[in-house]
Design a protein around this motif. Structure first.
Motif: not given
Length: 144
Positions: A6-8, A137-140, A13-17, A110-113
């Motif tokens: 993943f790009s930064p 649990l961590s969101d990272d 975007r995934i962490v924010e989701a 996008k799929g993961l989000s």
């Protein structure tokens, strides 16, 4: 192949989701990414990762893991006993179909989000947020 596909921006975007999904629930969502799946069945590897990340230790057993072995093009979604017992029978399979449709186009973030958002809706329904909720649990995203 890099451990992190993943790009930064995609990673953010995934962490924010995850953060958005967890705002309305006591449930916990994690994403684990590695290049290669060390088992023939990605579900078996996801079960190992679930335990390594301590996801079975949540108070309500309502953790959900999105596992992705990107170089091998394998993935799995598993939920702990608490959430698995409550979601509709076809929930995990239909969520996998959603991810698969985006993964085929190379749109992993996008799929993961979208999958995370969908899991969050179920968690919110069965495990609504309470004022004393703590982020267990961590969101990272974790990488191997």
């Amino acid at each position: 192949m890099p451990q992190n596909p993943f790009s930064p921006d995609e990673q953010q975007r995934i962490v924010e989701a995850i953060r958005q999904a967890e705002k309305a629930t006591s449930g916990e969502i994690r994403v684990h990414v590695e290049a290669h799946c060390s088992k023939a069945d990605p579900v078996q590897r996801a079960i190992d990762v679930f335990a390594q990340l301590g996801m079975h230790e949540t108070k309500d057993q309502n953790g959900v893991l999105f596992y992705l072995a990107h170089a091998d093009r394998k993935f799995a979604i598993i939920g702990d006993k608490g959430i698995d017992a409550k979601v509709p029978v076809d929930f995990w399979e239909s969520t996998k179909d959603l991810l698969r449709s985006h993964f085929k186009q190379g749109a992993y973030a996008k799929g993961l989000s979208l999958g995370i958002e969908r899991a969050g809706q179920q968690l919110k329904h069965y495990f609504p947020y309470t004022s004393d909720d703590i982020n267990e649990l961590s969101d990272d995203i974790s990488f191997d």
